[in-house]
Design a protein around this motif. Structure first.
Motif, PDB file in Angstrom:
ATOM      1  N   SER A  60       2.665 -18.688  35.538  1.00 19.37           N
ATOM      2  CA  SER A  60       2.825 -17.788  36.747  1.00 19.37           C
ATOM      3  C   SER A  60       2.317 -16.442  36.505  1.00 19.37           C
ATOM      4  CB  SER A  60       4.193 -17.631  37.048  1.00 19.37           C
ATOM      5  OG  SER A  60       4.806 -19.060  37.557  1.00 19.37           O
ATOM      6  N   TRP A  61       2.545 -15.929  35.475  1.00 18.33           N
ATOM      7  CA  TRP A  61       2.102 -14.454  34.950  1.00 18.33           C
ATOM      8  C   TRP A  61       0.461 -14.557  35.101  1.00 18.33           C
ATOM      9  CZ3 TRP A  61      -0.446 -12.355  30.396  1.00 18.33           C
ATOM     10  CH2 TRP A  61      -0.406 -10.910  30.364  1.00 18.33           C
ATOM     11  N   ARG A  62       0.005 -15.614  34.625  1.00 20.98           N
ATOM     12  CA  ARG A  62      -1.599 -15.462  34.580  1.00 20.98           C
ATOM     13  C   ARG A  62      -2.260 -15.713  35.945  1.00 20.98           C
ATOM     14  NH1 ARG A  62      -0.686 -18.260  29.807  1.00 20.98           N
ATOM     15  NH2 ARG A  62      -0.968 -20.404  30.798  1.00 20.98           N
ATOM     16  N   LEU A  63      -1.603 -16.639  36.748  1.00 25.24           N
ATOM     17  CA  LEU A  63      -1.959 -16.764  38.097  1.00 25.24           C
ATOM     18  C   LEU A  63      -1.701 -15.351  38.864  1.00 25.24           C
ATOM     19  CD1 LEU A  63      -0.382 -20.162  38.927  1.00 25.24           C
ATOM     20  CD2 LEU A  63      -2.671 -19.729  38.971  1.00 25.24           C
ATOM     21  N   ALA A  64      -0.696 -14.826  38.647  1.00 28.34           N
ATOM     22  CA  ALA A  64      -0.529 -13.474  39.402  1.00 28.34           C
ATOM     23  C   ALA A  64      -1.501 -12.454  39.105  1.00 28.34           C
ATOM     24  CB  ALA A  64       0.770 -12.874  38.971  1.00 28.34           C
ATOM     25  N   ARG A  65      -2.068 -12.376  37.872  1.00 31.67           N
ATOM     26  CA  ARG A  65      -3.125 -11.531  37.588  1.00 31.67           C
ATOM     27  C   ARG A  65      -4.443 -11.710  38.225  1.00 31.67           C
ATOM     28  NH1 ARG A  65      -2.162  -8.686  32.249  1.00 31.67           N
ATOM     29  NH2 ARG A  65      -4.535  -8.670  31.899  1.00 31.67           N
ATOM     30  N   ALA A  66      -4.618 -13.238  38.195  1.00 33.88           N
ATOM     31  CA  ALA A  66      -5.963 -13.653  39.043  1.00 33.88           C
ATOM     32  C   ALA A  66      -5.742 -13.233  40.423  1.00 33.88           C
ATOM     33  CB  ALA A  66      -6.108 -15.227  38.835  1.00 33.88           C
ATOM     34  N   THR A  67      -4.423 -13.530  40.907  1.00 31.95           N
ATOM     35  CA  THR A  67      -4.331 -13.402  42.453  1.00 31.95           C
ATOM     36  C   THR A  67      -4.610 -11.974  42.669  1.00 31.95           C
ATOM     37  OG1 THR A  67      -2.943 -15.214  42.461  1.00 31.95           O
ATOM     38  CG2 THR A  67      -2.712 -13.628  44.432  1.00 31.95           C
ATOM     39  N   ARG A  68      -3.811 -11.049  41.969  1.00 37.10           N
ATOM     40  CA  ARG A  68      -4.430  -9.437  42.246  1.00 37.10           C
ATOM     41  C   ARG A  68      -5.544  -9.187  42.213  1.00 37.10           C
ATOM     42  NH1 ARG A  68      -3.385  -6.160  37.723  1.00 37.10           N
ATOM     43  NH2 ARG A  68      -4.836  -7.812  36.932  1.00 37.10           N
ATOM     44  N   ASP A  69      -6.315  -9.843  41.289  1.00 37.19           N
ATOM     45  CA  ASP A  69      -7.725  -9.507  41.329  1.00 37.19           C
ATOM     46  C   ASP A  69      -8.468  -9.822  42.384  1.00 37.19           C
ATOM     47  OD1 ASP A  69      -7.385  -8.533  38.808  1.00 37.19           O
ATOM     48  OD2 ASP A  69      -8.251  -9.992  37.716  1.00 37.19           O
ATOM     49  N   ILE A  70      -8.143 -10.912  43.227  1.00 38.13           N
ATOM     50  CA  ILE A  70      -8.587 -11.584  44.272  1.00 38.13           C
ATOM     51  C   ILE A  70      -8.290 -10.772  45.606  1.00 38.13           C
ATOM     52  CG2 ILE A  70      -8.920 -13.394  45.746  1.00 38.13           C
ATOM     53  CD1 ILE A  70      -8.840 -15.157  43.520  1.00 38.13           C
ATOM     54  N   TRP A  71      -6.973 -10.206  45.495  1.00 40.34           N
ATOM     55  CA  TRP A  71      -6.633  -9.249  46.725  1.00 40.34           C
ATOM     56  C   TRP A  71      -7.448  -8.143  46.452  1.00 40.34           C
ATOM     57  CZ3 TRP A  71      -4.008  -9.914  50.840  1.00 40.34           C
ATOM     58  CH2 TRP A  71      -2.933 -10.728  50.952  1.00 40.34           C
ATOM     59  N   ALA A  72      -7.752  -7.425  45.395  1.00 41.14           N
ATOM     60  CA  ALA A  72      -8.540  -6.336  45.171  1.00 41.14           C
ATOM     61  C   ALA A  72     -10.069  -6.582  45.479  1.00 41.14           C
ATOM     62  CB  ALA A  72      -8.097  -5.791  43.746  1.00 41.14           C
ATOM     63  N   GLU A  73     -10.322  -7.680  45.412  1.00 40.18           N
ATOM     64  CA  GLU A  73     -11.682  -8.035  45.614  1.00 40.18           C
ATOM     65  C   GLU A  73     -12.019  -7.909  47.226  1.00 40.18           C
ATOM     66  OE1 GLU A  73     -13.040 -11.480  43.938  1.00 40.18           O
ATOM     67  OE2 GLU A  73     -14.311 -11.878  45.552  1.00 40.18           O
ATOM     68  N   ILE A  74     -11.102  -8.811  47.713  1.00 38.72           N
ATOM     69  CA  ILE A  74     -11.370  -9.217  49.239  1.00 38.72           C
ATOM     70  C   ILE A  74     -10.757  -8.176  50.131  1.00 38.72           C
ATOM     71  CG2 ILE A  74     -11.404 -11.481  48.678  1.00 38.72           C
ATOM     72  CD1 ILE A  74      -8.705 -12.029  50.233  1.00 38.72           C
ATOM     73  N   ALA A  75      -9.750  -7.267  49.734  1.00 37.00           N
ATOM     74  CA  ALA A  75      -8.955  -6.424  50.902  1.00 37.00           C
ATOM     75  C   ALA A  75     -10.006  -5.435  51.337  1.00 37.00           C
ATOM     76  CB  ALA A  75      -8.052  -5.723  50.138  1.00 37.00           C
ATOM     77  N   PRO A  76     -11.040  -4.851  50.785  1.00 36.65           N
ATOM     78  CA  PRO A  76     -11.933  -3.920  51.266  1.00 36.65           C
ATOM     79  C   PRO A  76     -12.879  -4.649  52.340  1.00 36.65           C
ATOM     80  CG  PRO A  76     -12.310  -4.067  48.982  1.00 36.65           C
ATOM     81  CD  PRO A  76     -11.295  -4.618  49.172  1.00 36.65           C
ATOM     82  N   LEU A  77     -13.373  -6.013  52.103  1.00 39.32           N
ATOM     83  CA  LEU A  77     -14.282  -6.851  52.647  1.00 39.32           C
ATOM     84  C   LEU A  77     -13.647  -7.023  54.187  1.00 39.32           C
ATOM     85  CD1 LEU A  77     -15.427  -9.279  50.042  1.00 39.32           C
ATOM     86  CD2 LEU A  77     -16.389  -6.903  50.776  1.00 39.32           C
ATOM     87  N   ALA A  78     -12.060  -7.448  53.993  1.00 41.04           N
ATOM     88  CA  ALA A  78     -11.599  -7.852  55.147  1.00 41.04           C
ATOM     89  C   ALA A  78     -10.753  -6.791  55.992  1.00 41.04           C
ATOM     90  CB  ALA A  78     -10.426  -8.919  54.766  1.00 41.04           C
ATOM     91  N   GLY A  79     -10.995  -5.539  55.553  1.00 36.11           N
ATOM     92  CA  GLY A  79     -10.475  -4.286  56.211  1.00 36.11           C
ATOM     93  C   GLY A  79      -8.735  -4.213  55.795  1.00 36.11           C
ATOM     94  N   ILE A  80      -8.352  -4.765  54.970  1.00 32.66           N
ATOM     95  CA  ILE A  80      -7.034  -4.566  54.425  1.00 32.66           C
ATOM     96  C   ILE A  80      -6.971  -3.311  53.327  1.00 32.66           C
ATOM     97  CG2 ILE A  80      -4.968  -5.708  53.313  1.00 32.66           C
ATOM     98  CD1 ILE A  80      -6.435  -8.470  54.267  1.00 32.66           C
ATOM     99  N   ALA A  81      -5.922  -2.403  53.933  1.00 30.63           N
ATOM    100  CA  ALA A  81      -5.598  -1.562  53.147  1.00 30.63           C
ATOM    101  C   ALA A  81      -4.626  -1.804  51.826  1.00 30.63           C
ATOM    102  CB  ALA A  81      -4.855  -0.326  53.683  1.00 30.63           C
ATOM    103  N   LEU A  82      -5.139  -1.344  50.533  1.00 26.96           N
ATOM    104  CA  LEU A  82      -4.053  -1.442  49.613  1.00 26.96           C
ATOM    105  C   LEU A  82      -2.996  -0.287  49.505  1.00 26.96           C
ATOM    106  CD1 LEU A  82      -6.392  -2.706  46.568  1.00 26.96           C
ATOM    107  CD2 LEU A  82      -4.739  -4.216  48.087  1.00 26.96           C
ATOM    108  N   GLU A  83      -1.971  -0.579  50.134  1.00 29.12           N
ATOM    109  CA  GLU A  83      -1.222   0.633  50.411  1.00 29.12           C
ATOM    110  C   GLU A  83      -0.377   1.266  49.408  1.00 29.12           C
ATOM    111  OE1 GLU A  83      -0.661   1.466  53.705  1.00 29.12           O
ATOM    112  OE2 GLU A  83      -1.240  -0.374  54.753  1.00 29.12           O
TER     113      GLU A  83
END
Ligand SMILES: Cc1cc2nc3c(=O)[nH]c(=O)nc-3n(C[C@H](O)[C@H](O)[C@H](O)COP(=O)(O)OP(=O)(O)OC[C@H]3O[C@@H](n4cnc5c(N)ncnc54)[C@H](O)[C@@H]3O)c2cc1C
Length: 380
Positions: A60-83
């Motif tokens: 779970s910890w490894r999946l969370a690190r991978a997921t966090r990286d994908i959020w950081a990558e796609i958020a600016p592309l999708a117009g999602i702010a990292l609050e």
């Protein structure tokens, strides 16, 4: 309904959208089928807190690190702010300090630090309660505003990846190359079912084998405290709830002390997460009540415990409550998620631990590799 897709995804929550992204990245033709006009379940009711620190050790910890990286990558592309970024877990008891120090000594503590009382007050004085002994500080987390992030993510998947969305469409049978829906037959070579807390409509017997219950949570929005929090905030109670801390031997003594000092909080499954939105308001929770259908009537006692913990952890009188809601997620006794294979071309994916925003993109990569083979790096 004449179109044929490579993969149909049932459910437009974060798990469905994560699978749509992972499939679209493989150049698959994707349709997402959702019975509501838009996502309305756990995925828009959560904190939007993409948590790494505290996730169960290992997978779970490894999946969370991978997921966090994908959020950081796609958020600016999708117009999602990292609050917000990071985490400050305030520590009030010596037993809590011991858990935090033990956590730091594990591989999961990489990049985190443990502050003593003086340093905590010097750095983060506005959220240091008078009795604070210190804080565990992590740089790893990000936070999105889920109620706006989910629609933005769906719109971006449609515009940038050509994903088709069929909303107000209930799926009642899945047998590729056919899915039977309330609007007729959809043709797809494969299907991924991401039903959230619906345990009965599709593959009820397969879901029952994983023994999920429903967990219902109470959530609050509070008015702005008048300043920006330096990061999302958690507290001692989180150290006996999040498996990454709670499984450490040092957590036993903390739990024993909390059972004496905060028994009502524990009975209501209360721990503290405070995140902040762009307008300064705070999303604060939460409680956990389990069962086959926990009541939708949010107990006032749980709310009082949440607000009490807010005050104890931060020293701030809670600002006025501006919204209340409940949310429900699946919970299983012995696994944080599962990817089941009812047939060769169908996968059933359920996050059974209340961590889908934090682990979903990583899980989806795994499902897609399982269904279509490992990524080659070359366009298919
Ligand atoms: C209050 C709360 C706070 C939380 N906080 C966090 C957090 O901060 N961080 C974190 O990582 N996790 C958090 N979680 C957990 C996280 O929100 C969930 O793990 C995640 O949202 C699950 O996503 P999902 O897509 O599986 O489910 P859902 O969001 O419930 O989506 C499932 C969708 O499937 C659709 N569906 C089901 N069956 C059918 C069908 N037969 N036909 C058509 N459509 C169908 C439903 O309508 C629904 O829209 C929280 C959960 C709650 C409730």
């Amino acid at each position: 309904m004449t179109e044929t897709y490579d993969v149909a995804i049932v459910g437009a929550g974060i798990i469905g959208l994560a699978h749509a992204l992972a499939a679209a990245k493989r150049n698959k033709r994707v349709v997402v089928i959702e019975r509501d006009p838009r996502a309305d379940g756990a995925s828009i009711r959560n904190f939007g807190f993409i948590t790494v620190t505290g996730q169960e050790r290992g997978e779970s910890w490894r999946l969370a690190r991978a997921t966090r990286d994908i959020w950081a990558e796609i958020a600016p592309l999708a117009g999602i702010a990292l609050e917000q970024k990071g985490l400050i877990l305030t520590l009030r008891r010596p037993e809590a300090m011991a858990v935090a120090e033990a956590f730091l000594a594990t591989e999961m503590g990489e990049g985190c630090e443990c502050l003593g009382a003086v340093e905590f007050r010097n750095r983060y004085g506005r959220i240091a309660a008078p009795g604070a002994r210190g804080a565990l500080v992590s740089p790893h987390e990000v936070r999105v505003e889920s109620r706006t992030a989910l629609p933005l993510l769906a719109a971006w998947l449609a515009a940038a990846h050509g994903v088709t969305f069929m909303t107000e469409t209930a799926v009642h049978a899945v047998a590729p190359p056919r899915l039977e829906t309330s609007r007729g037959t959809v043709h797809a070579a494969a299907a991924i079912v991401c039903p959230g807390a619906d345990f009965v409509t599709l593959f009820g017997d397969r879901i029952a084998a994983h023994r999920p219950q429903k967990c219902r949570l109470s959530m609050l929005r509070l008015a702005s405290p008048g300043f920006r929090l330096p990061a999302p905030v958690m507290s001692d109670l989180s150290l006996v709830r999040y498996a990454g801390y709670a499984a450490l031997p040092e957590a036993t003594a903390l739990r024993q002390r909390l059972e004496t000092e905060q028994a009502t909080h524990l009975a209501n499954g209360v721990h503290l997460i405070v995140v902040q939105s762009a307008d300064g308001s705070l999303v604060v929770g939460d409680s956990h009540h389990y069962g086959d259908l926990p009541p939708p009537f949010a107990p006032a006692e749980a709310e009082a415990c949440i607000l009490d913990e807010f005050f104890r952890a931060t020293g701030l009188p809670p600002p006025p409550v501006t919204e209340r809601w409940v949310g429900t997620y699946p919970s299983a006794p012995d696994r944080t998620f599962f990817i089941d294979a009812p047939s060769q071309d169908v996968r059933l994916v359920m996050v059974t631990s209340g961590t889908g925003a934090s682990t979903g993109f990583g899980i989806a990569e795994r499902t897609i590799a399982d269904l279509f083979g490992p990524a080659t790096g070359a366009p298919e």
